[in-house]
Design an enzyme around this catalytic site. Structure first.
Site, PDB file in Angstrom:
ATOM      1  N   ARG A  56       0.838  -1.210   0.000  1.00 40.45           N
ATOM      2  CA  ARG A  56       0.000   0.000   0.000  1.00 40.45           C
ATOM      3  C   ARG A  56       0.868   1.253   0.000  1.00 40.45           C
ATOM      4  O   ARG A  56       0.520   2.258  -0.633  1.00 40.45           O
ATOM      5  CB  ARG A  56      -0.932  -0.020   1.214  1.00 40.45           C
ATOM      6  N   HIS A 109      -6.863   7.730  11.727  1.00 37.44           N
ATOM      7  CA  HIS A 109      -6.446   6.323  11.613  1.00 37.44           C
ATOM      8  C   HIS A 109      -4.947   6.183  11.343  1.00 37.44           C
ATOM      9  O   HIS A 109      -4.499   5.126  10.903  1.00 37.44           O
ATOM     10  CB  HIS A 109      -7.263   5.610  10.530  1.00 37.44           C
ATOM     11  N   CYS A 117       7.411   2.974  16.967  1.00 37.28           N
ATOM     12  CA  CYS A 117       8.148   1.953  17.708  1.00 37.28           C
ATOM     13  C   CYS A 117       7.175   1.235  18.635  1.00 37.28           C
ATOM     14  O   CYS A 117       6.489   1.876  19.434  1.00 37.28           O
ATOM     15  CB  CYS A 117       9.280   2.583  18.516  1.00 37.28           C
ATOM     16  N   CYS A 120       8.815   1.956  22.442  1.00 37.45           N
ATOM     17  CA  CYS A 120       8.807   3.286  23.089  1.00 37.45           C
ATOM     18  C   CYS A 120       7.741   4.227  22.529  1.00 37.45           C
ATOM     19  O   CYS A 120       7.520   5.299  23.076  1.00 37.45           O
ATOM     20  CB  CYS A 120      10.196   3.933  22.995  1.00 37.45           C
ATOM     21  N   GLY A 173     -16.982  10.508   0.805  1.00 36.18           N
ATOM     22  CA  GLY A 173     -16.299   9.269   0.421  1.00 36.18           C
ATOM     23  C   GLY A 173     -16.094   8.283   1.544  1.00 36.18           C
ATOM     24  O   GLY A 173     -15.074   7.603   1.597  1.00 36.18           O
ATOM     25  N   THR A 174     -17.077   8.185   2.428  1.00 38.22           N
ATOM     26  CA  THR A 174     -16.956   7.198   3.504  1.00 38.22           C
ATOM     27  C   THR A 174     -18.240   6.375   3.598  1.00 38.22           C
ATOM     28  O   THR A 174     -19.336   6.905   3.436  1.00 38.22           O
ATOM     29  CB  THR A 174     -16.591   7.873   4.854  1.00 38.22           C
ATOM     30  N   GLU A 201     -22.445   6.445  -3.451  1.00 42.44           N
ATOM     31  CA  GLU A 201     -23.753   5.799  -3.218  1.00 42.44           C
ATOM     32  C   GLU A 201     -24.150   6.107  -1.778  1.00 42.44           C
ATOM     33  O   GLU A 201     -23.299   6.523  -0.985  1.00 42.44           O
ATOM     34  CB  GLU A 201     -23.600   4.288  -3.404  1.00 42.44           C
ATOM     35  N   ALA A 217     -16.257  11.510  -6.302  1.00 42.67           N
ATOM     36  CA  ALA A 217     -15.741  12.589  -5.454  1.00 42.67           C
ATOM     37  C   ALA A 217     -15.068  13.681  -6.284  1.00 42.67           C
ATOM     38  O   ALA A 217     -15.180  14.866  -5.983  1.00 42.67           O
ATOM     39  CB  ALA A 217     -14.754  12.014  -4.432  1.00 42.67           C
TER      40      ALA A 217
HETATM   41  P1  OAD Z   1     -14.860   2.454   2.734  1.00 38.30           P
HETATM   42  O1  OAD Z   1     -14.043   1.693   1.757  1.00 38.30           O
HETATM   43  O2  OAD Z   1     -15.578   1.705   3.793  1.00 38.30           O
HETATM   44  O3  OAD Z   1     -15.945   3.331   1.972  1.00 38.30           O
HETATM   45  C1  OAD Z   1     -15.619   4.072   0.854  1.00 38.30           C
HETATM   46  C2  OAD Z   1     -16.871   4.739   0.321  1.00 38.30           C
HETATM   47  O4  OAD Z   1     -16.487   5.528  -0.796  1.00 38.30           O
HETATM   48  C3  OAD Z   1     -17.933   3.745  -0.160  1.00 38.30           C
HETATM   49  O5  OAD Z   1     -19.214   4.130   0.333  1.00 38.30           O
HETATM   50  C4  OAD Z   1     -17.877   3.868  -1.697  1.00 38.30           C
HETATM   51  O6  OAD Z   1     -19.128   3.704  -2.306  1.00 38.30           O
HETATM   52  C5  OAD Z   1     -17.404   5.292  -1.856  1.00 38.30           C
HETATM   53  N1  OAD Z   1     -16.672   5.557  -3.106  1.00 38.30           N
HETATM   54  C6  OAD Z   1     -15.992   4.709  -3.900  1.00 38.30           C
HETATM   55  N2  OAD Z   1     -15.465   5.326  -4.952  1.00 38.30           N
HETATM   56  C7  OAD Z   1     -15.808   6.634  -4.831  1.00 38.30           C
HETATM   57  C8  OAD Z   1     -15.572   7.809  -5.615  1.00 38.30           C
HETATM   58  N3  OAD Z   1     -14.847   7.780  -6.741  1.00 38.30           N
HETATM   59  N4  OAD Z   1     -16.085   8.986  -5.177  1.00 38.30           N
HETATM   60  C9  OAD Z   1     -16.823   9.042  -4.028  1.00 38.30           C
HETATM   61  N5  OAD Z   1     -17.071   7.964  -3.260  1.00 38.30           N
HETATM   62  C10 OAD Z   1     -16.571   6.790  -3.651  1.00 38.30           C
HETATM   63  O7  OAD Z   1     -13.874   3.575   3.330  1.00 38.30           O
HETATM   64  P2  OAD Z   1     -13.946   4.323   4.721  1.00 38.30           P
HETATM   65  O8  OAD Z   1     -15.343   4.716   5.044  1.00 38.30           O
HETATM   66  O9  OAD Z   1     -12.906   5.367   4.678  1.00 38.30           O
HETATM   67  O10 OAD Z   1      -9.877   1.598   8.736  1.00 38.30           O
HETATM   68  O11 OAD Z   1     -13.490   3.172   5.692  1.00 38.30           O
HETATM   69  C11 OAD Z   1     -13.363   3.432   7.041  1.00 38.30           C
HETATM   70  C12 OAD Z   1     -12.244   2.605   7.616  1.00 38.30           C
HETATM   71  O12 OAD Z   1     -12.470   1.212   7.337  1.00 38.30           O
HETATM   72  C13 OAD Z   1     -10.884   2.863   7.011  1.00 38.30           C
HETATM   73  O13 OAD Z   1     -10.244   3.990   7.553  1.00 38.30           O
HETATM   74  C14 OAD Z   1     -10.140   1.613   7.327  1.00 38.30           C
HETATM   75  C15 OAD Z   1     -11.201   0.617   6.946  1.00 38.30           C
HETATM   76  O14 OAD Z   1     -11.144  -0.631   7.531  1.00 38.30           O
HETATM   77  C16 OAD Z   1      -8.829   0.919   9.214  1.00 38.30           C
HETATM   78  O15 OAD Z   1      -8.045   0.313   8.502  1.00 38.30           O
HETATM   79  C17 OAD Z   1      -8.712   1.009  10.707  1.00 38.30           C
END
Ligand code: OAD
Length: 231
Positions: A56, A109, A117, A120, A173-174, A201, A217
């Site tokens: 990544r 996050h 580390c 420490c 975008g979440t 969506e 987005a």
């Molecule tokens: P997700 O992958 O859960 O959600 C991403 C969202 O973005 C989804 O609703 C998609 O439909 C949308 N999406 C995809 N492509 C897009 C685009 N081009 N424009 C706009 N939206 C789009 O991501 P997060 O909500 O960020 O945590 O996930 C939350 C956490 O879950 C992350 O920080 C990570 C993950 O597990 C850890 O690793 C602790």
């Protein structure tokens, strides 16, 4: 205007970094997060976890910010000129908001380009691969500076204080699947803030938002940000 924005993986999707959930090839459909993104997984098989984050990190170093990141950086500058403020909280561990020009980004996050580390707790910049041999200056083993499932997100006090001071809450975008970030909209509503969702969506908590806009987005963020600055 005092704006609170929460961003997620959807903001970086068009930069090629992939999302965890949602339509198409999502990361957590291909990989089991319990084998890669928990303290227990790291204790069991640190080489496997390092390999996942190394891939990544390499991807991130080859990626560039997109129009959504750029629009949010312009919005921060534009609001500041008008005497307003923008708190940008991201669940993303990439640095694309910073590279686009945002100056204050709260990475709840953690950050992929940093290592911590395990002994420490010292945090250092890290652009190269990590391995089980990677050590901090004092000799402790290094881990990615990211928050895993079961760990507490960073800067929570600062985030809740910013929510308290905001007058508009926007999630971009979440998926609304991971707490505590997914609960911010409810906190915001309880404080009487207007809430707006920009996503590809409807998210899992779309019903909590007063205003919803759906699309990529890179398209819907610039037009929305322009409207905010025109107010
Ligand atoms: P997700 O992958 O859960 O959600 C991403 C969202 O973005 C989804 O609703 C998609 O439909 C949308 N999406 C995809 N492509 C897009 C685009 N081009 N424009 C706009 N939206 C789009 O991501 P997060 O909500 O960020 O945590 O996930 C939350 C956490 O879950 C992350 O920080 C990570 C993950 O597990 C850890 O690793 C602790």
């Amino acid at each position: 205007m005092n704006l609170f924005i929460l961003t997620g993986a959807g903001v970086s999707a068009e930069s090629g970094l992939g999302v965890f959930r949602g339509p198409g090839a999502a990361l957590w459909k291909r990989y089991d997060p319990m084998q890669l993104a928990t303290p227990e997984a790291f204790a069991r098989d640190p080489a496997l976890v390092h390999a996942f984050y190394n891939a990544r990190r390499r991807n991130l170093l080859a990626a560039s910010p997109n129009a959504a990141h750029a629009a949010l950086a312009r919005l921060e500058a534009g609001l500041a000129q008008r005497g307003g403020a923008l708190t940008l909280v991201t669940q993303n561990i990439d640095d694309l908001h910073e590279r686009a020009g945002s100056t204050r980004v709260i990475h709840m996050h953690g950050e992929l380009l940093k290592a911590r580390c395990a002994a420490c707790g010292a945090v250092s910049d890290r652009r190269e691969d990590l391995s089980t041999d990677s050590r901090c200056d004092r000799g402790g083993a290094l881990r990615p500076h990211v928050v895993w499932f079961g760990e507490t997100p960073l800067y929570m006090e600062e985030i809740y204080a910013a929510l308290e001071a905001a007058d508009l809450f926007v999630a971009i975008g979440t998926s609304g699947a991971v707490y505590p970030a997914a609960g911010f909209v409810r906190e915001a509503r309880a404080r009487g803030l207007r809430c707006c969702e920009l996503n590809l969506e409807p998210s899992e908590n779309a019903a909590e938002f007063d205003e919803r806009r759906y699309g990529r987005a890179s398209e819907i963020t610039p037009s929305w940000a322009q409207e905010i600055l025109a107010r």
